[in-house]
Design a protein around this motif. Structure first.
Motif, PDB file in Angstrom:
ATOM      1  N   PRO A   1      73.730  47.078  12.430  1.00  0.00           N
ATOM      2  CA  PRO A   1      74.442  47.606  13.324  1.00  0.00           C
ATOM      3  C   PRO A   1      74.662  48.948  13.500  1.00  0.00           C
ATOM      4  CG  PRO A   1      76.145  46.428  12.053  1.00  0.00           C
ATOM      5  CD  PRO A   1      74.696  46.477  11.420  1.00  0.00           C
ATOM      6  N   ARG A   2      74.852  49.572  14.730  1.00  0.00           N
ATOM      7  CA  ARG A   2      75.174  50.888  14.729  1.00  0.00           C
ATOM      8  C   ARG A   2      76.565  51.290  14.358  1.00  0.00           C
ATOM      9  NH1 ARG A   2      73.348  52.266  21.101  1.00  0.00           N
ATOM     10  NH2 ARG A   2      70.882  52.634  20.823  1.00  0.00           N
ATOM     11  N   LEU A   3      76.923  52.414  14.067  1.00  0.00           N
ATOM     12  CA  LEU A   3      78.160  52.874  13.937  1.00  0.00           C
ATOM     13  C   LEU A   3      78.996  53.420  14.914  1.00  0.00           C
ATOM     14  CD1 LEU A   3      76.268  53.063  11.072  1.00  0.00           C
ATOM     15  CD2 LEU A   3      77.889  55.127  10.633  1.00  0.00           C
ATOM     16  N   MET A   4      80.246  52.657  15.184  1.00  0.00           N
ATOM     17  CA  MET A   4      80.719  52.852  16.428  1.00  0.00           C
ATOM     18  C   MET A   4      82.154  53.496  16.134  1.00  0.00           C
ATOM     19  SD  MET A   4      78.565  51.258  18.254  1.00  0.00           S
ATOM     20  CE  MET A   4      79.586  50.926  19.876  1.00  0.00           C
ATOM     21  N   ARG A   5      82.594  54.435  17.135  1.00  0.00           N
ATOM     22  CA  ARG A   5      83.712  55.014  16.844  1.00  0.00           C
ATOM     23  C   ARG A   5      84.840  54.032  17.214  1.00  0.00           C
ATOM     24  NH1 ARG A   5      83.329  60.848  20.466  1.00  0.00           N
ATOM     25  NH2 ARG A   5      81.235  61.420  19.720  1.00  0.00           N
ATOM     26  N   ASP A   6      86.078  54.227  16.263  1.00  0.00           N
ATOM     27  CA  ASP A   6      87.221  53.320  16.693  1.00  0.00           C
ATOM     28  C   ASP A   6      88.371  54.172  17.159  1.00  0.00           C
ATOM     29  OD1 ASP A   6      89.019  51.225  16.464  1.00  0.00           O
ATOM     30  OD2 ASP A   6      89.567  51.787  14.177  1.00  0.00           O
ATOM     31  N   PRO A   7      89.115  53.909  18.253  1.00  0.00           N
ATOM     32  CA  PRO A   7      89.074  52.685  18.788  1.00  0.00           C
ATOM     33  C   PRO A   7      88.048  52.752  20.314  1.00  0.00           C
ATOM     34  CG  PRO A   7      90.995  53.841  19.487  1.00  0.00           C
ATOM     35  CD  PRO A   7      90.352  54.914  18.472  1.00  0.00           C
ATOM     36  N   GLU A   8      87.558  53.850  20.454  1.00  0.00           N
ATOM     37  CA  GLU A   8      86.853  53.829  21.490  1.00  0.00           C
ATOM     38  C   GLU A   8      85.447  52.932  21.702  1.00  0.00           C
ATOM     39  OE1 GLU A   8      87.130  56.256  19.475  1.00  0.00           O
ATOM     40  OE2 GLU A   8      88.332  57.994  20.619  1.00  0.00           O
ATOM     41  N   ASN A   9      85.105  52.694  20.639  1.00  0.00           N
ATOM     42  CA  ASN A   9      83.925  51.536  20.546  1.00  0.00           C
ATOM     43  C   ASN A   9      82.592  52.061  21.210  1.00  0.00           C
ATOM     44  OD1 ASN A   9      82.799  49.130  19.393  1.00  0.00           O
ATOM     45  ND2 ASN A   9      83.160  48.176  21.485  1.00  0.00           N
ATOM     46  N   LEU A  10      82.420  53.437  20.786  1.00  0.00           N
ATOM     47  CA  LEU A  10      81.101  54.175  21.469  1.00  0.00           C
ATOM     48  C   LEU A  10      80.223  54.554  20.317  1.00  0.00           C
ATOM     49  CD1 LEU A  10      82.868  56.495  24.053  1.00  0.00           C
ATOM     50  CD2 LEU A  10      81.664  54.294  24.390  1.00  0.00           C
ATOM     51  N   PRO A  11      78.902  54.387  20.616  1.00  0.00           N
ATOM     52  CA  PRO A  11      77.966  54.588  19.322  1.00  0.00           C
ATOM     53  C   PRO A  11      78.136  56.156  19.038  1.00  0.00           C
ATOM     54  CG  PRO A  11      76.884  54.286  21.596  1.00  0.00           C
ATOM     55  CD  PRO A  11      78.323  53.916  21.705  1.00  0.00           C
ATOM     56  N   ILE A  12      77.575  56.604  17.963  1.00  0.00           N
ATOM     57  CA  ILE A  12      77.518  58.132  17.533  1.00  0.00           C
ATOM     58  C   ILE A  12      76.203  58.441  17.237  1.00  0.00           C
ATOM     59  CG2 ILE A  12      78.728  59.435  15.832  1.00  0.00           C
ATOM     60  CD1 ILE A  12      80.553  57.386  15.072  1.00  0.00           C
ATOM     61  N   LYS A  13      75.956  59.592  17.998  1.00  0.00           N
ATOM     62  CA  LYS A  13      74.581  60.293  17.671  1.00  0.00           C
ATOM     63  C   LYS A  13      74.968  61.355  16.614  1.00  0.00           C
ATOM     64  CE  LYS A  13      72.168  60.160  22.222  1.00  0.00           C
ATOM     65  NZ  LYS A  13      71.564  60.835  23.022  1.00  0.00           N
ATOM     66  N   ALA A  14      73.839  61.367  15.601  1.00  0.00           N
ATOM     67  CA  ALA A  14      73.844  62.147  14.843  1.00  0.00           C
ATOM     68  C   ALA A  14      74.295  63.666  15.032  1.00  0.00           C
ATOM     69  CB  ALA A  14      72.454  62.266  13.799  1.00  0.00           C
ATOM     70  N   SER A  15      73.732  64.267  16.250  1.00  0.00           N
ATOM     71  CA  SER A  15      73.915  65.599  16.531  1.00  0.00           C
ATOM     72  C   SER A  15      75.452  65.772  17.015  1.00  0.00           C
ATOM     73  CB  SER A  15      72.935  65.878  17.949  1.00  0.00           C
ATOM     74  OG  SER A  15      73.261  64.850  18.800  1.00  0.00           O
ATOM     75  N   ASP A  16      75.911  64.498  17.286  1.00  0.00           N
ATOM     76  CA  ASP A  16      77.494  64.923  17.582  1.00  0.00           C
ATOM     77  C   ASP A  16      78.595  65.185  16.358  1.00  0.00           C
ATOM     78  OD1 ASP A  16      76.931  64.400  20.313  1.00  0.00           O
ATOM     79  OD2 ASP A  16      77.314  62.313  20.127  1.00  0.00           O
ATOM     80  N   VAL A  17      78.114  64.803  15.138  1.00  0.00           N
ATOM     81  CA  VAL A  17      78.807  64.983  13.943  1.00  0.00           C
ATOM     82  C   VAL A  17      78.643  66.332  13.414  1.00  0.00           C
ATOM     83  CG1 VAL A  17      79.386  63.956  11.657  1.00  0.00           C
ATOM     84  CG2 VAL A  17      78.377  62.516  13.485  1.00  0.00           C
ATOM     85  N   THR A  18      79.563  67.030  13.522  1.00  0.00           N
ATOM     86  CA  THR A  18      79.365  68.547  13.109  1.00  0.00           C
ATOM     87  C   THR A  18      80.070  68.589  11.732  1.00  0.00           C
ATOM     88  OG1 THR A  18      81.565  69.127  14.310  1.00  0.00           O
ATOM     89  CG2 THR A  18      79.362  69.520  15.685  1.00  0.00           C
ATOM     90  N   ILE A  19      79.878  69.798  10.782  1.00  0.00           N
ATOM     91  CA  ILE A  19      80.464  70.050   9.788  1.00  0.00           C
ATOM     92  C   ILE A  19      81.918  70.148   9.560  1.00  0.00           C
ATOM     93  CG2 ILE A  19      80.279  71.658   7.716  1.00  0.00           C
ATOM     94  CD1 ILE A  19      77.317  72.075   8.145  1.00  0.00           C
ATOM     95  N   GLY A  20      82.397  69.488   9.006  1.00  0.00           N
ATOM     96  CA  GLY A  20      83.924  69.484   9.132  1.00  0.00           C
ATOM     97  C   GLY A  20      84.544  68.325   9.844  1.00  0.00           C
ATOM     98  N   SER A  21      83.917  67.606  10.672  1.00  0.00           N
ATOM     99  CA  SER A  21      84.308  66.490  11.361  1.00  0.00           C
ATOM    100  C   SER A  21      84.468  65.302  10.610  1.00  0.00           C
ATOM    101  CB  SER A  21      83.601  66.510  12.456  1.00  0.00           C
ATOM    102  OG  SER A  21      82.339  65.884  12.193  1.00  0.00           O
ATOM    103  N   VAL A  22      85.337  64.267  11.049  1.00  0.00           N
ATOM    104  CA  VAL A  22      85.330  62.932  10.420  1.00  0.00           C
ATOM    105  C   VAL A  22      85.705  62.045  11.257  1.00  0.00           C
ATOM    106  CG1 VAL A  22      87.734  63.384   9.853  1.00  0.00           C
ATOM    107  CG2 VAL A  22      86.650  61.752   8.618  1.00  0.00           C
ATOM    108  N   TYR A  23      85.099  61.056  11.287  1.00  0.00           N
ATOM    109  CA  TYR A  23      85.212  59.972  12.408  1.00  0.00           C
ATOM    110  C   TYR A  23      85.592  58.557  11.499  1.00  0.00           C
ATOM    111  CZ  TYR A  23      82.349  62.629  15.605  1.00  0.00           C
ATOM    112  OH  TYR A  23      81.949  63.608  16.397  1.00  0.00           O
ATOM    113  N   HIS A  24      86.430  57.813  12.047  1.00  0.00           N
ATOM    114  CA  HIS A  24      86.774  56.386  11.788  1.00  0.00           C
ATOM    115  C   HIS A  24      85.710  55.577  12.538  1.00  0.00           C
ATOM    116  CE1 HIS A  24      89.082  52.711  11.660  1.00  0.00           C
ATOM    117  NE2 HIS A  24      89.453  53.008  10.622  1.00  0.00           N
TER     118      HIS A  24
END
Length: 378
Positions: free
Chosen positions: A217-240
């Motif tokens: 499966p894709r990796l989904m943001r919690d609680p938004e339940n939206l997929p994550i593009k690699a380009s959206d993950v910047t250095i220093g950011s952290v996602y649940h």
């Protein structure tokens, strides 16, 4: 009463009408108040009354038998997902309702039957025993043994076979719910339930996980339940992060798990962060962490390997993950190796990649069980 009474009579002194000065007289021995007149029971006056009491006691033991049978039938025949409406309580699990009623009747029947038996058929002699030294004489001790041996006869247990049969049935059957709960309520063996998560597949009713038809499966943001593009993950950011399919679609409200959402969420929760590739340590762990990630993006289980608390703190400058419960600290640059605290194992890493649209997906499930140790950790 006046304050001047016979030395063998009790004097009542009121404390709300002033001082009272006693005369110092205390009786050498208090008068024995005696016993109230003995009232004969109906079961003592006629054999018909005794028979009636016998049937009542047997009926109460029979009620216990029915309650125990109801418990056993409900335990094996009623599903745990069935619901019933109870006034004042609302909808509750039918299984729990019937199990409670059955167990309650089982206990109530035995208790009331024993009390009624004692009050109507057992010996009704009233005895006054003078105080004596703590150790009884040898004759008294032997007399106690003789009384105990004759207890079965004096309680009419052997003369009343109906009571003996129903009491034996009630007590014998009532042991079954205890044994059934001990053996059956432990549930099935966990098999691989503790070693697998929704990153392995979709959960089935039998506790297993069915592999995904089209990869992982894709990796989904919690609680938004939206997929994550690699380009959206910047250095220093952290996602649940949670796996796709666990939560319902945010636009339509459809999909998601119907049962066990919290259990699956507790096992599959992941922390996603991005580091500069040069920041990974030149160790086996650091090289493995970078290889299992994507362009510096890495994903690790959020469940601490100490006692299962959620790892809730990320130090952006040191790239350390901290568990606030007992201060276990994990180094992201070295495959989440434990560098402080009581945890004994690194956080499991989720191997990730990107799909054709650039969204992050799992490349494989966790390579080991998440969370703290258990007896068959696999």
């Amino acid at each position: 009463m006046s304050s001047h009474q016979s030395e063998h009579e009790t004097t009542v002194v009121r404390l709300d009408d002033g001082h009272h000065i006693g005369d110092g007289g205390i009786p050498e021995q208090f008068v024995n108040p005696g016993l109230p007149p003995h009232v004969e029971r109906l079961s003592d006056l006629s054999d018909m009354g005794a028979k009636r009491a016998e049937r009542q006691v047997a009926g109460l033991f029979g009620l216990s038998i029915l309650g125990t049978l109801l418990f056993l039938v409900a335990y094996f025949a009623v599903g745990t997902h069935d619901r019933s409406f109870v006034p004042g309580l609302g909808k509750i699990a039918t299984s729990n309702l019937l199990l409670g009623i059955g167990l309650g009747l089982g206990l109530l029947g035995i208790g009331l039957g024993a009390v009624h038996w004692a009050k109507t058929l057992m010996p009704d002699a009233e005895v006054v025993e003078e105080r004596h030294p703590m150790r009884s004489s040898d004759e008294a001790r032997q007399g106690f043994v003789d009384v105990m041996r004759g207890g079965g006869e004096s309680s009419q247990l052997f003369r009343r076979p109906l009571i003996k049969a129903t009491l034996g049935g009630a007590l014998g059957l009532f042991s079954l719910p205890l044994l059934v709960q001990l053996v059956g309520s432990l549930g099935p063996l966990p098999r691989k339930q503790l070693s697998q998560t929704m990153w392995n597949g979709t959960p089935a009713h039998d506790g297993t996980y069915e592999p995904y038809a089209n990869g992982f499966p894709r990796l989904m943001r919690d609680p938004e339940n939206l997929p994550i593009k690699a380009s959206d993950v910047t250095i220093g950011s952290v996602y649940h992060v949670l796996p796709e399919g666990l939560l319902p679609d945010p636009e339509t409200g459809e999909g998601g798990l119907e049962h066990g959402v919290l259990e699956e969420k507790g096992k599959a929760a992941v922390l996603l962060m991005r580091l500069d590739p040069s920041q990974f340590q030149d160790t086996d762990g650091g090289r493995k962490a970078q290889a299992w990630g994507h362009e510096g993006i890495v994903a690790y289980s959020k469940i601490c390997t100490h006692v299962g608390c959620p790892v809730g703190l990320y130090e952006q400058t040191t790239h350390h993950l901290l568990c606030p419960c007992h201060q276990s600290t994990f180094d992201v640059t070295d495959d989440c190796k434990v560098i402080f605290g009581p945890a004994k194992r690194p956080l499991p890493q989720l191997k990730i990649t990107v799909d054709g649209e650039g969204y992050l997906v799992a490349a494989q499930p966790f390579h080991e069980a998440v969370g703290p140790s258990f007896w068959e950790r696999g």
